[in-house]
Design a protein around this motif. Structure first.
Motif, PDB file in Angstrom:
ATOM      1  N   MET A  26       0.730  -1.242   0.161  1.00  0.00           N
ATOM      2  CA  MET A  26      -0.092   0.063  -0.145  1.00  0.00           C
ATOM      3  C   MET A  26       0.624   1.242  -0.058  1.00  0.00           C
ATOM      4  N   THR A  27       0.630   2.083  -0.858  1.00  0.00           N
ATOM      5  CA  THR A  27       1.363   3.295  -0.894  1.00  0.00           C
ATOM      6  C   THR A  27       0.408   4.432  -0.429  1.00  0.00           C
ATOM      7  N   TYR A  28       1.198   5.476   0.282  1.00  0.00           N
ATOM      8  CA  TYR A  28       0.401   6.778   0.948  1.00  0.00           C
ATOM      9  C   TYR A  28       1.126   8.039   0.290  1.00  0.00           C
ATOM     10  N   THR A  29       0.301   8.983   0.038  1.00  0.00           N
ATOM     11  CA  THR A  29       0.800  10.110  -0.500  1.00  0.00           C
ATOM     12  C   THR A  29       0.093  11.264   0.536  1.00  0.00           C
ATOM     13  N   TYR A  30       0.738  12.245   1.186  1.00  0.00           N
ATOM     14  CA  TYR A  30       0.013  13.085   2.021  1.00  0.00           C
ATOM     15  C   TYR A  30       0.399  14.531   1.256  1.00  0.00           C
ATOM     16  N   ARG A  31      -0.683  15.163   1.038  1.00  0.00           N
ATOM     17  CA  ARG A  31      -0.881  16.638   0.729  1.00  0.00           C
ATOM     18  C   ARG A  31      -1.602  17.654   1.664  1.00  0.00           C
ATOM     19  N   ALA A  32      -0.998  18.713   1.702  1.00  0.00           N
ATOM     20  CA  ALA A  32      -1.558  19.969   2.517  1.00  0.00           C
ATOM     21  C   ALA A  32      -2.744  20.387   1.821  1.00  0.00           C
ATOM     22  N   ASN A  33      -3.789  20.374   2.252  1.00  0.00           N
ATOM     23  CA  ASN A  33      -5.092  20.804   1.601  1.00  0.00           C
ATOM     24  C   ASN A  33      -5.398  22.295   2.247  1.00  0.00           C
ATOM     25  N   ASN A  34      -5.682  22.564   3.574  1.00  0.00           N
ATOM     26  CA  ASN A  34      -6.177  23.768   3.832  1.00  0.00           C
ATOM     27  C   ASN A  34      -5.376  23.989   5.510  1.00  0.00           C
ATOM     28  N   ALA A  35      -5.188  25.419   5.667  1.00  0.00           N
ATOM     29  CA  ALA A  35      -4.767  25.696   6.848  1.00  0.00           C
ATOM     30  C   ALA A  35      -5.694  26.858   7.498  1.00  0.00           C
ATOM     31  N   ASN A  36      -5.670  26.923   8.668  1.00  0.00           N
ATOM     32  CA  ASN A  36      -6.348  28.046   9.329  1.00  0.00           C
ATOM     33  C   ASN A  36      -5.652  28.166  10.831  1.00  0.00           C
ATOM     34  N   VAL A  37      -6.030  29.298  11.395  1.00  0.00           N
ATOM     35  CA  VAL A  37      -5.651  29.690  12.813  1.00  0.00           C
ATOM     36  C   VAL A  37      -6.854  29.777  13.654  1.00  0.00           C
ATOM     37  N   ALA A  38      -6.615  29.256  15.078  1.00  0.00           N
ATOM     38  CA  ALA A  38      -7.542  29.618  16.116  1.00  0.00           C
ATOM     39  C   ALA A  38      -7.006  29.276  17.409  1.00  0.00           C
ATOM     40  N   ASP A  39      -7.633  29.875  18.450  1.00  0.00           N
ATOM     41  CA  ASP A  39      -7.033  29.566  19.600  1.00  0.00           C
ATOM     42  C   ASP A  39      -8.017  28.190  20.226  1.00  0.00           C
ATOM     43  N   LEU A  40      -7.314  27.138  20.058  1.00  0.00           N
ATOM     44  CA  LEU A  40      -7.836  25.832  20.560  1.00  0.00           C
ATOM     45  C   LEU A  40      -8.177  25.576  21.881  1.00  0.00           C
ATOM     46  N   ASP A  41      -7.051  26.092  22.527  1.00  0.00           N
ATOM     47  CA  ASP A  41      -7.224  25.794  24.381  1.00  0.00           C
ATOM     48  C   ASP A  41      -7.110  26.996  25.016  1.00  0.00           C
ATOM     49  N   SER A  42      -7.807  27.896  24.257  1.00  0.00           N
ATOM     50  CA  SER A  42      -8.127  29.081  25.245  1.00  0.00           C
ATOM     51  C   SER A  42      -7.028  29.854  26.168  1.00  0.00           C
ATOM     52  N   ASN A  43      -6.013  29.715  25.680  1.00  0.00           N
ATOM     53  CA  ASN A  43      -4.687  30.262  26.409  1.00  0.00           C
ATOM     54  C   ASN A  43      -4.296  31.575  25.872  1.00  0.00           C
ATOM     55  N   GLY A  44      -5.243  32.207  24.847  1.00  0.00           N
ATOM     56  CA  GLY A  44      -4.687  33.566  24.231  1.00  0.00           C
ATOM     57  C   GLY A  44      -3.469  33.419  23.269  1.00  0.00           C
ATOM     58  N   GLU A  45      -3.148  32.283  22.758  1.00  0.00           N
ATOM     59  CA  GLU A  45      -2.184  31.941  21.769  1.00  0.00           C
ATOM     60  C   GLU A  45      -3.112  31.205  20.638  1.00  0.00           C
TER      61      GLU A  45
END
Length: 50
Positions: free
Chosen positions: A1-20
């Motif tokens: 089995m062969t796998y190829t990974y490609r970046a598709n989309n990116a975004n930013v968010a404060d996921l853990d509510s630490n202000g960063e």
């Protein structure tokens, strides 16, 4: 089995509510399954980085 990974989309968010902001990156993995005459199935993966 062969796998190829490609970046598709990116975004930013404060996921853990630490202000960063964290970067969220969505990957598409294309998987070629030789047992099924080369048919491909698409799998989406998401990562996040601080």
């Amino acid at each position: 089995m062969t796998y190829t990974y490609r970046a598709n989309n990116a975004n930013v968010a404060d996921l853990d509510s630490n202000g960063e902001y964290e970067v969220i990156l969505k990957w598409n993995r294309q998987e070629v399954i030789k047992a099924f005459d080369g048919q491909a199935g698409q799998i989406e993966i998401s990562d996040w980085f601080s």
